[in-house]
Design an enzyme around this catalytic site. Structure first.
Site, mmCIF file in Angstrom:
data_model
loop_
_atom_site.group_PDB
_atom_site.id
_atom_site.type_symbol
_atom_site.label_atom_id
_atom_site.label_comp_id
_atom_site.label_asym_id
_atom_site.label_seq_id
_atom_site.Cartn_x
_atom_site.Cartn_y
_atom_site.Cartn_z
ATOM 1 N N LYS A 74 37.111 12.933 57.593
ATOM 2 C CA LYS A 74 36.921 14.223 58.265
ATOM 3 C C LYS A 74 37.902 15.222 57.656
ATOM 4 C CE LYS A 74 36.637 16.087 63.019
ATOM 5 N NZ LYS A 74 36.833 15.762 64.448
ATOM 6 N N SER A 149 32.755 16.755 67.334
ATOM 7 C CA SER A 149 33.005 17.581 66.171
ATOM 8 C C SER A 149 32.973 16.837 64.838
ATOM 9 C CB SER A 149 34.371 18.260 66.324
ATOM 10 O OG SER A 149 35.413 17.303 66.298
ATOM 11 N N SER A 173 34.765 13.367 70.163
ATOM 12 C CA SER A 173 34.329 13.836 68.839
ATOM 13 C C SER A 173 34.029 12.748 67.816
ATOM 14 C CB SER A 173 35.363 14.799 68.253
ATOM 15 O OG SER A 173 35.243 16.059 68.855
#
Lengths: 485, 116
Positions: A74, A149, A173
Site C-alpha cells: 500500500k 482504503s 481498511s
C-alpha cells in the site's frame, strides 16, 4: 499458484524468481490499465531483485521463506528512494529517505516488492474513490468499487497481479476491501506489526496486515512481518506467532459467538445487513459447528456505538498527525508571501475533500468547548467496547460477524454522502477500537454473484485460533469465489 | 468561540464554526465548499449524538489499546547513521526531498511580517 508453493519452487531451484516476477508483470501489463490497482509498478527493481535471489539460490544460500514471491505495498508504507504518495497530491513525487520496518523484513525474507498500490487518500475512505490518482476498480466486476482504503492492495491480489500484498487497517481498511474483492485480509492485534515507516492516520488504531488469495499465504506473510521492533514504541515485545504450524488443527471444541448487534441477527443492534450476506454468515456458522465448534449467539452491546466513537477519535488523531503536511519539509509547496499563507495554500491545494472533512471534524472535536462532549465521550465509549469484548471472551474463544453489510457497491454510489459511506465500517471498527485481531475470509457469493466476506474476531494475540477457524471456513467455501477477469 | 465547559451535546455545527475550524487547520474554503462541508460535518456529528443514550458517568477513558509506557533503548550506538559521513548522507537525502533548502536548512517564506 500459492505464495507458499512459489517460494518452495524458488528455494528448491525448480523455478527462477525472475520467471515468477516476469509472469506477474505480464498479468499487470495486460489488465492494470483497466483496474488501476497500482500507483507505481517497480518492474526494473523487481527484476533486479529477482536476479539477486536467483544468485543466492545458485550459490546454495538460504533465499528466505518468501523467496522470489512478489509482494505489493500500500502506498502509505515508506520505501527508500521510491515514491510514496499516500494517494495524495501533497506527497506527489516525495521519495522517503528510509524503508518501513515491514519493507526490511520482506527484503530479509526474500520477497520481491513489485509496486505501490492505490488507496483512499491517507487511508480515509471505504471505496478507493478518494485517491488523487483516480479510483481502483473491482476485478470481480469493474462497475463496482474494490472497497477501501486498501482497495489497490486487495484488487492487485484478486486480479492475480501479485499473490501477496500489505495494507493498513484503521477502521476496516484491510478487511472490507478483502471481503469486496473475494480475498483473505487480516488486521493483526494492535502492536503485532511495526508501524515504523507507515505514514500515520490514527496512531492508536492503525495496523499493517496481509492480503492473500488463501489463508495459509496470509499466515506466511504475517509471520514474516510480525514481531517486536524497537523502532516502534507501541510494538508488542514478543516474537511473531506460529500460524502455519496450527492451521490444520481445526476448531473442535472452540466456542464461537455470532455478534448479534453487528450481524442483523438480534432483536437489538444495527440494521442494513443484506439478506444474502446474512445467509452466508449463517452458513459459515453452520460450517464451524459441523467441524466441532460450539456456536451460539453472542451479545457485545456497545459495538453499536463503535461507528460514532470512531468517527470522532480517528479524525481527532488524523487532524494532529496530518499537521506535519505544511509545505516545509517534504512534498508539495504552494508559495506565498509568508509562512502561514504558504502552509494554508499548500494544504488547500494538496488535500482532497475527504481528508479536509476529517481534519476539520477532528479539529472541531478537539477544540475548546467541544472536547469533552465529543472526544472525551468517545474515549469512554471506547472503554465500554473493550469491556464488552472482555466479557464476551469469557464465554467465547472467537466471535463472528459479516465483514461488510453488503457486497461491492457501484462506483459513485456513496461518494457524495460521507455518512452513508462510513456505515460500511460498522462491523470492522470495534476491533480497531479494542486493538484486537480480526480477519475477513471469502465465503460464497451474494445474489449478484459478488464475493461475501465473513469476519472472524479474536481477543488480543488470538491470531492462532482465528487462523484455525479461517482455515476451516476456507475449506468449506472451496477456495476463491466470484468471476475472475 | 466561547468555551463551553459542560459535556452535553453542543448545538448543531454552524457555517461560522466550520470557517473557524478551517482557519485553525490551515485550509481555505470557498463559499460553496463551506456550505457543503457544514452539512456533511453536521450529519456525522448528529450520528455521533447517539452515544447520548449511554450512561458514561464514572467510565474511564481509553486513549490507546495497549498499556503505554515510555520505551527507552539502551544508551549505546545503534539505530541511526553510524558515523559522520553517513549522517551527512542521510541529511542530504532528507533535504533533497524538501521544497526549498538553503545552507543545509529548510527554507520558508518570512514567518513574521515585515515591519510597517
Amino acid at each position: 499458484m500459492s505464495a507458499l508453493s512459489l517460494a518452495g519452487s524458488v528455494r528448491s531451484g525448480e523455478r527462477s524468481a525472475r520467471s515468477i516476477v516476469e509472469e506477474h508483470l505480464a498479468v499487470i501489463a495486460d489488465a492494470e490499465g483497466e483496474i488501476n490497482a497500482f500507483n507505481l509498478v517497480t518492474a526494473d527493481a523487481a527484476l533486479d531483485r529477482a536476479d539477486r535471489i536467483d544468485g543466492v539460490v545458485a550459490q546454495g544460500g538460504d533465499s528466505g521463506p518468501l523467496a522470489g514471491v512478489p509482494v505489493a505495498l500500500k502506498d502509505n508504507m515508506c520505501t527508500r528512494g521510491v515514491p510514496t504518495t499516500c494517494g495524495s497530491r501533497i506527497l506527489d513525487g516525495w521519495r522517503p529517505p528510509y524503508d518501513a520496518t515491514v519493507v526490511e523484513r520482506l527484503d530479509a525474507a526474500g520477497a520481491v516488492i513489485i509496486g505501490k498500490t492505490n488507496m483512499d487518500e491517507f487511508a480515509m475512505g471505504s471505496s478507493t474513490e478518494n485517491s488523487a490518482f483516480g479510483p481502483t476498480l473491482n476485478p470481480r466486476d469493474t462497475t463496482r468499487v474494490p472497497g477501501g482504503s486498501s482497495g489497490g492492495s486487495a484488487a492487485a491480489v484478486a486480479a492475480g497481479f501479485t499473490p501477496l500484498s500489505l495494507g493498513s487497517d484503521t477502521g476496516g481498511s484491510i478487511r472490507q476491501p478483502a471481503a469486496l474483492c473475494g480475498v483473505v485480509g487480516v488486521k493483526p492485534t494492535y502492536g503485532a506489526v511495526s508501524r515504523y515507516g507507515l505514514v500515520a492516520f490514527a496512531s492508536s488504531l492503525d495496523q499493517i496486515g496481509p492480503f492473500a488469495r488463501n489463508v495459509a499465504d496470509a499466515a506466511l506473510l504475517l509471520e514474516v512481518v510480525a514481531g517486536h521492533d524497537p523502532l516502534d514504541s507501541t510494538s508488542i515485545p514478543a516474537a511473531a506467532p506460529d500460524l502455519l504450524g496450527v492451521l490444520d488443527r481445526g476448531v473442535e471444541g472452540l466456542r464461537v459467538g455470532i455478534i448479534e448487534e453487528i450481524s442483523g441477527s438480534g432483536p437489538t443492534g444495527l440494521e442494513g445487513f443484506a439478506p444474502d450476506v446474512q445467509a452466508r454468515l449463517a452458513e459459515a456458522a453452520e460450517a464451524l459447528a459441523a467441524a466441532g465448534a460450539v456456536v451460539e449467539k453472542a451479545s457485545v452491546p456497545s459495538t453499536v456505538f463503535g461507528l460514532s466513537a470512531y468517527y470522532v477519535i480517528a479524525p481527532a488523531e488524523a487532524s494532529s498527525n496530518l499537521a506535519r503536511f505544511d509545505g516545509v519539509r517534504f512534498g508539495l509547496r504552494v508559495d506565498a508571501d509568508n509562512t502561514v499563507d504558504m502552509n494554508t495554500a499548500t494544504r488547500t491545494a494538496g488535500f482532497g475533500d475527504e481528508v479536509k472533512r476529517r481534519i476539520m471534524l477532528g479539529t472541531y472535536a478537539l477544540s475548546a468547548g467541544y472536547y469533552d462532549a465529543y472526544y472525551g465521550k468517545s474515549q469512554k465509549v471506547r472503554t465500554l467496547i473493550v469491556e464488552d469484548f472482555a466479557r464476551a471472551y469469557q464465554s467465547f474463544d472467537l466471535l463472528l460477524s459479516p465483514t461488510a453489510p453488503t457486497t461491492a457497491f457501484p462506483i459513485g454510489e456513496k461518494v457524495d454522502d460521507p455518512m452513508l459511506m462510513y456505515l460500511n465500517d460498522v462491523c470492522t471498527i470495534p476491533s480497531n477500537l479494542a486493538g484486537h485481531p480480526a480477519m475477513s475470509v471469502p465465503f460464497g457469493v451474494g445474489d449478484d454473484g459478488l464475493p461475501v466476506g465473513v469476519q472472524v474476531l479474536a481477543p488480543a494475540n488470538g491470531e492462532p485460533s482465528m487462523f484455525r477457524a479461517a482455515a476451516v471456513l476456507e475449506a468449506v467455501a472451496g477456495g476463491p469465489t466470484g468471476a475472475m477477469p | 468561540m466561547e468555551p463551553d465547559a459542560d459535556t452535553s451535546t453542543p448545538g448543531r455545527i454552524t457555517r461560522d464554526d466550520v470557517a473557524y475550524v478551517a482557519r485553525l487547520a490551515r485550509l481555505n474554503l470557498t463559499d460553496s465548499e463551506l456550505d457543503g462541508f457544514t452539512g456533511q460535518l453536521a450529519d456525522v456529528l448528529d450520528h455521533a449524538a447517539d452515544i447520548e443514550a449511554l450512561d458514561l458517568d464514572g467510565v474511564a477513558s481509553t486513549s490507546h489499546p495497549l498499556p503505554l509506557s515510555n520505551v527507552l533503548r539502551a544508551d549505546v550506538p545503534g539505530v541511526g547513521p553510524a558515523d559522520e559521513a553517513d549522517h551527512r548522507l542521510f541529511c542530504d537525502e532528507v533535504l533533497a526531498a524538501a521544497p526549498a533548502v538553503e545552507e543545509s536548512r529548510f527554507r520558508v517564506p518570512p514567518v513574521l511580517g515585515e515591519a510597517p
